[in-house]
Design a protein around this motif. Structure first.
Motif, PDB file in Angstrom:
ATOM      1  N   GLY A   1       5.520  -1.386  10.284  1.00 49.12           N
ATOM      2  CA  GLY A   1       5.833  -1.551   8.864  1.00 49.12           C
ATOM      3  C   GLY A   1       5.875  -0.184   8.208  1.00 49.12           C
ATOM      4  O   GLY A   1       4.920   0.595   8.354  1.00 49.12           O
ATOM      5  N   ILE A   2       6.958   0.124   7.500  1.00 48.83           N
ATOM      6  CA  ILE A   2       7.157   1.473   6.951  1.00 48.83           C
ATOM      7  C   ILE A   2       7.803   1.375   5.568  1.00 48.83           C
ATOM      8  O   ILE A   2       8.827   0.702   5.415  1.00 48.83           O
ATOM      9  CB  ILE A   2       8.083   2.324   7.848  1.00 48.83           C
ATOM     10  CG1 ILE A   2       7.557   2.366   9.290  1.00 48.83           C
ATOM     11  CG2 ILE A   2       8.233   3.736   7.295  1.00 48.83           C
ATOM     12  CD1 ILE A   2       8.434   3.185  10.239  1.00 48.83           C
ATOM     13  N   PRO A   3       7.249   2.067   4.569  1.00 45.60           N
ATOM     14  CA  PRO A   3       7.908   2.100   3.259  1.00 45.60           C
ATOM     15  C   PRO A   3       9.104   3.044   3.292  1.00 45.60           C
ATOM     16  O   PRO A   3       9.177   3.930   4.142  1.00 45.60           O
ATOM     17  CB  PRO A   3       6.812   2.648   2.332  1.00 45.60           C
ATOM     18  CG  PRO A   3       5.929   3.454   3.217  1.00 45.60           C
ATOM     19  CD  PRO A   3       5.986   2.823   4.589  1.00 45.60           C
ATOM     20  N   PHE A   4      10.029   2.823   2.374  1.00 43.13           N
ATOM     21  CA  PHE A   4      11.146   3.782   2.272  1.00 43.13           C
ATOM     22  C   PHE A   4      11.396   4.134   0.809  1.00 43.13           C
ATOM     23  O   PHE A   4      11.055   3.375  -0.098  1.00 43.13           O
ATOM     24  CB  PHE A   4      12.417   3.275   2.961  1.00 43.13           C
ATOM     25  CG  PHE A   4      12.940   1.941   2.479  1.00 43.13           C
ATOM     26  CD1 PHE A   4      12.583   0.774   3.119  1.00 43.13           C
ATOM     27  CD2 PHE A   4      13.822   1.875   1.398  1.00 43.13           C
ATOM     28  CE1 PHE A   4      13.071  -0.459   2.674  1.00 43.13           C
ATOM     29  CE2 PHE A   4      14.319   0.664   0.953  1.00 43.13           C
ATOM     30  CZ  PHE A   4      13.942  -0.514   1.583  1.00 43.13           C
ATOM     31  N   HIS A   5      11.962   5.321   0.614  1.00 36.89           N
ATOM     32  CA  HIS A   5      12.093   5.899  -0.719  1.00 36.89           C
ATOM     33  C   HIS A   5      13.524   6.391  -0.930  1.00 36.89           C
ATOM     34  O   HIS A   5      14.225   6.710   0.028  1.00 36.89           O
ATOM     35  CB  HIS A   5      11.132   7.086  -0.866  1.00 36.89           C
ATOM     36  CG  HIS A   5       9.706   6.729  -0.624  1.00 36.89           C
ATOM     37  ND1 HIS A   5       9.199   6.552   0.657  1.00 36.89           N
ATOM     38  CD2 HIS A   5       8.678   6.498  -1.479  1.00 36.89           C
ATOM     39  CE1 HIS A   5       7.906   6.220   0.563  1.00 36.89           C
ATOM     40  NE2 HIS A   5       7.571   6.176  -0.708  1.00 36.89           N
TER      41      HIS A   5
ATOM     42  N   PHE B   1       0.808  -1.215   0.000  1.00 36.28           N
ATOM     43  CA  PHE B   1       0.000   0.000   0.000  1.00 36.28           C
ATOM     44  C   PHE B   1       0.848   1.274   0.000  1.00 36.28           C
ATOM     45  O   PHE B   1       0.301   2.378  -0.053  1.00 36.28           O
ATOM     46  CB  PHE B   1      -0.967  -0.019   1.201  1.00 36.28           C
ATOM     47  CG  PHE B   1      -2.062  -1.026   1.027  1.00 36.28           C
ATOM     48  CD1 PHE B   1      -3.228  -0.689   0.362  1.00 36.28           C
ATOM     49  CD2 PHE B   1      -1.913  -2.328   1.464  1.00 36.28           C
ATOM     50  CE1 PHE B   1      -4.233  -1.623   0.164  1.00 36.28           C
ATOM     51  CE2 PHE B   1      -2.901  -3.279   1.279  1.00 36.28           C
ATOM     52  CZ  PHE B   1      -4.072  -2.924   0.624  1.00 36.28           C
ATOM     53  N   GLY B   2       2.165   1.111   0.088  1.00 34.32           N
ATOM     54  CA  GLY B   2       3.020   2.293   0.038  1.00 34.32           C
ATOM     55  C   GLY B   2       2.795   3.245   1.189  1.00 34.32           C
ATOM     56  O   GLY B   2       3.004   4.457   1.055  1.00 34.32           O
ATOM     57  N   MET B   3       2.382   2.693   2.302  1.00 29.74           N
ATOM     58  CA  MET B   3       2.194   3.556   3.485  1.00 29.74           C
ATOM     59  C   MET B   3       2.455   2.739   4.741  1.00 29.74           C
ATOM     60  O   MET B   3       2.524   1.506   4.686  1.00 29.74           O
ATOM     61  CB  MET B   3       0.780   4.143   3.513  1.00 29.74           C
ATOM     62  CG  MET B   3      -0.339   3.141   3.681  1.00 29.74           C
ATOM     63  SD  MET B   3      -1.997   3.926   3.710  1.00 29.74           S
ATOM     64  CE  MET B   3      -2.256   4.244   1.955  1.00 29.74           C
ATOM     65  N   ALA B   4       2.608   3.452   5.854  1.00 27.32           N
ATOM     66  CA  ALA B   4       2.873   2.766   7.120  1.00 27.32           C
ATOM     67  C   ALA B   4       1.689   1.869   7.490  1.00 27.32           C
ATOM     68  O   ALA B   4       0.531   2.169   7.162  1.00 27.32           O
ATOM     69  CB  ALA B   4       3.127   3.779   8.225  1.00 27.32           C
ATOM     70  N   THR B   5       1.983   0.787   8.179  1.00 21.91           N
ATOM     71  CA  THR B   5       0.939  -0.192   8.505  1.00 21.91           C
ATOM     72  C   THR B   5      -0.200   0.422   9.309  1.00 21.91           C
ATOM     73  O   THR B   5      -1.369   0.091   9.077  1.00 21.91           O
ATOM     74  CB  THR B   5       1.543  -1.370   9.293  1.00 21.91           C
ATOM     75  OG1 THR B   5       2.463  -0.884  10.277  1.00 21.91           O
ATOM     76  CG2 THR B   5       2.279  -2.323   8.377  1.00 21.91           C
ATOM     77  N   GLU B   6       0.120   1.299  10.249  1.00 28.26           N
ATOM     78  CA  GLU B   6      -0.954   1.867  11.066  1.00 28.26           C
ATOM     79  C   GLU B   6      -1.835   2.811  10.244  1.00 28.26           C
ATOM     80  O   GLU B   6      -3.011   3.011  10.581  1.00 28.26           O
ATOM     81  CB  GLU B   6      -0.400   2.556  12.317  1.00 28.26           C
ATOM     82  CG  GLU B   6       0.393   3.821  12.062  1.00 28.26           C
ATOM     83  CD  GLU B   6       1.866   3.555  11.821  1.00 28.26           C
ATOM     84  OE1 GLU B   6       2.220   2.464  11.304  1.00 28.26           O
ATOM     85  OE2 GLU B   6       2.679   4.447  12.133  1.00 28.26           O
ATOM     86  N   ALA B   7      -1.297   3.366   9.146  1.00 35.15           N
ATOM     87  CA  ALA B   7      -2.116   4.176   8.241  1.00 35.15           C
ATOM     88  C   ALA B   7      -3.099   3.287   7.475  1.00 35.15           C
ATOM     89  O   ALA B   7      -4.251   3.668   7.246  1.00 35.15           O
ATOM     90  CB  ALA B   7      -1.216   4.949   7.269  1.00 35.15           C
ATOM     91  N   VAL B   8      -2.649   2.096   7.098  1.00 37.46           N
ATOM     92  CA  VAL B   8      -3.575   1.131   6.476  1.00 37.46           C
ATOM     93  C   VAL B   8      -4.662   0.761   7.487  1.00 37.46           C
ATOM     94  O   VAL B   8      -5.844   0.617   7.146  1.00 37.46           O
ATOM     95  CB  VAL B   8      -2.828  -0.130   6.008  1.00 37.46           C
ATOM     96  CG1 VAL B   8      -3.788  -1.145   5.398  1.00 37.46           C
ATOM     97  CG2 VAL B   8      -1.727   0.226   5.003  1.00 37.46           C
ATOM     98  N   GLY B   9      -4.265   0.655   8.744  1.00 38.19           N
ATOM     99  CA  GLY B   9      -5.208   0.301   9.796  1.00 38.19           C
ATOM    100  C   GLY B   9      -6.319   1.323   9.984  1.00 38.19           C
ATOM    101  O   GLY B   9      -7.424   0.974  10.427  1.00 38.19           O
ATOM    102  N   GLU B  10      -6.045   2.579   9.659  1.00 43.27           N
ATOM    103  CA  GLU B  10      -7.084   3.610   9.783  1.00 43.27           C
ATOM    104  C   GLU B  10      -8.306   3.298   8.921  1.00 43.27           C
ATOM    105  O   GLU B  10      -9.439   3.604   9.296  1.00 43.27           O
ATOM    106  CB  GLU B  10      -6.527   4.986   9.389  1.00 43.27           C
ATOM    107  CG  GLU B  10      -5.555   5.568  10.410  1.00 43.27           C
ATOM    108  CD  GLU B  10      -6.238   5.858  11.736  1.00 43.27           C
ATOM    109  OE1 GLU B  10      -7.279   6.548  11.748  1.00 43.27           O
ATOM    110  OE2 GLU B  10      -5.732   5.361  12.761  1.00 43.27           O
TER     111      GLU B  10
ATOM    112  N   GLN C   1       9.746   2.214  16.719  1.00 46.53           N
ATOM    113  CA  GLN C   1      11.018   2.936  16.866  1.00 46.53           C
ATOM    114  C   GLN C   1      12.115   2.296  16.016  1.00 46.53           C
ATOM    115  O   GLN C   1      12.880   2.995  15.324  1.00 46.53           O
ATOM    116  CB  GLN C   1      11.412   2.934  18.346  1.00 46.53           C
ATOM    117  CG  GLN C   1      12.693   3.701  18.680  1.00 46.53           C
ATOM    118  CD  GLN C   1      13.055   3.609  20.161  1.00 46.53           C
ATOM    119  OE1 GLN C   1      12.287   3.049  20.958  1.00 46.53           O
ATOM    120  NE2 GLN C   1      14.210   4.141  20.527  1.00 46.53           N
ATOM    121  N   VAL C   2      12.169   0.981  16.068  1.00 47.48           N
ATOM    122  CA  VAL C   2      13.187   0.264  15.293  1.00 47.48           C
ATOM    123  C   VAL C   2      12.906   0.374  13.794  1.00 47.48           C
ATOM    124  O   VAL C   2      13.827   0.571  12.984  1.00 47.48           O
ATOM    125  CB  VAL C   2      13.253  -1.211  15.750  1.00 47.48           C
ATOM    126  CG1 VAL C   2      14.152  -2.030  14.829  1.00 47.48           C
ATOM    127  CG2 VAL C   2      13.752  -1.289  17.193  1.00 47.48           C
ATOM    128  N   ALA C   3      11.651   0.275  13.426  1.00 48.36           N
ATOM    129  CA  ALA C   3      11.296   0.368  12.003  1.00 48.36           C
ATOM    130  C   ALA C   3      11.596   1.761  11.462  1.00 48.36           C
ATOM    131  O   ALA C   3      12.059   1.914  10.314  1.00 48.36           O
ATOM    132  CB  ALA C   3       9.822   0.024  11.801  1.00 48.36           C
TER     133      ALA C   3
END
Lengths: 135, 135, 135, 135
Positions: free
Chosen positions: D97-101, D64-73, D123-125
């Motif tokens: 879970g976090i995308p990177f660019h 989804f190209g976004m952080a997991t908690e944003a998908v959770g919204e 924090q680690v992600a």
């Protein structure tokens, strides 16, 4: 008559006794005649990969009411039913799964054994099925 | 120290004794500390639907090293980890799955119990885990 | 003794070094002795289809405690166990998966390699397993 | 620009460094921008149940190209897309879970971290994604 703890005890005792005699730790599954799990034991030291095989042999024998290698006859090269082993979520069609019956012929369930050479698995499964059938 | 047949025997004996005391036939699964099946028993008369639940409780407790209801705290409404119970192929996050350890603290495996009310499942699982931990 | 990051580092370093020597980017999986993922690397430029193969080879070698092609002997045409490769959710039974052990013989885990010709996969896996076994 | 071993090294080094700083062994997955596995590490002592969660977080962030908690919204109670987390074979929709660019904005991949409290995973992600994005 339906499967009971007595059948399980007889099957597992016989299986483990023969397995110790031949020095091969085995996985032994006992299923009822509807292919639902009734009991399972993984003897100390037996292979992890054999857990699923023991369960699969017992399930195959329970679903078809015949020994696993008899099911295998249908799907071997030249057999009548190629791909039969791919049905039911995957069958296991080499020896080591055997149905067992009450003295009056009632189909009670099946055992599945894995952990050694196929001939050893079969030997242990035969002992287990015979013990369960004698009750 | 790793899980052995002694731990299995202790866990299953304790589980079945308590289950008989409270008059509820149970499904009892014992897994090693890597969540592989070590032993299973479905007592005569217990529910078919509880087979998978007992296995799932034991698997959940083994994978996370904590009681199933503790895993459930993370994914209950308002918890930190919504949907955690959908990971790992599906977890079971109500009581009845408990890890057990050797006297020196080594994590050995987990039991999972299902067949009665959740409070009954928990009672039986606690007896099984305590028995396995005492060896 | 159990698998640790030291074994992983040794296995991956050796695998990637040999892969670069032969000029073939590889997928390399390292699993513990219960077939749980410990580490994985897909080298730049390697095939997407080889990810699952590397994982499957390592899982097969871990579950059976033997090289993948040895497992394949059982289920090849005329072998004792037709369809063995369909158990355990699907095995990979050609070369490239190898178990490794501590110097005292303790079974620690397995590596799985895929990305080149099978002989190249095997060469890289052998280097990885030897490196992990030397610690 | 596409993901390379340099991004993997940066992400894993940063993740493991922060994980050690906070004293929590983590599972860390790195996927490419097509959600295919690129690298994985399970630090010594981390939970087995977190392997699948780390992989699932990275997959969700990559798909989804976004952080997991944003998908959770989208799929939380009252959200626009109930059951979204059940699609794609199951998503993981809590933080970690976090995308990177790339510096030029090119979407390269995603990291997924699991093993501690959700805030620790995050924090680690974040450290891993920041390190991978800086190359």
């Amino acid at each position: 008559m339906t499967i009971s703890q007595q059948h399980v005890d007889a099957a597992l005792d016989a299986a483990c006794r023969v397995a110790r005699q031949i020095g091969v730790p085995m996985n032994v599954a006992v299923l009822d005649n509807a292919a639902h799990l009734k009991a399972f034991v993984r003897m100390d030291g037996s292979l992890l990969g054999s857990i699923d095989i023991a369960l699969g042999k017992a399930r195959t024998a329970a679903l078809f009411g015949m020994a696993t290698e008899a099911v295998g006859e249908f799907c071997k090269p030249g057999g009548t039913s190629p791909g039969l082993d791919q049905t039911n979520g995957g069958l296991v069609v080499f020896a080591g799964g055997i149905p067992f019956h009450a003295p009056d012929g009632t189909f009670l369930g099946a055992v599945g054994v894995s952990g050694g050479a196929v001939s050893q698995d079969l030997q242990v499964a035969q002992a287990a099925a015979a013990a369960a059938s004698s009750i």
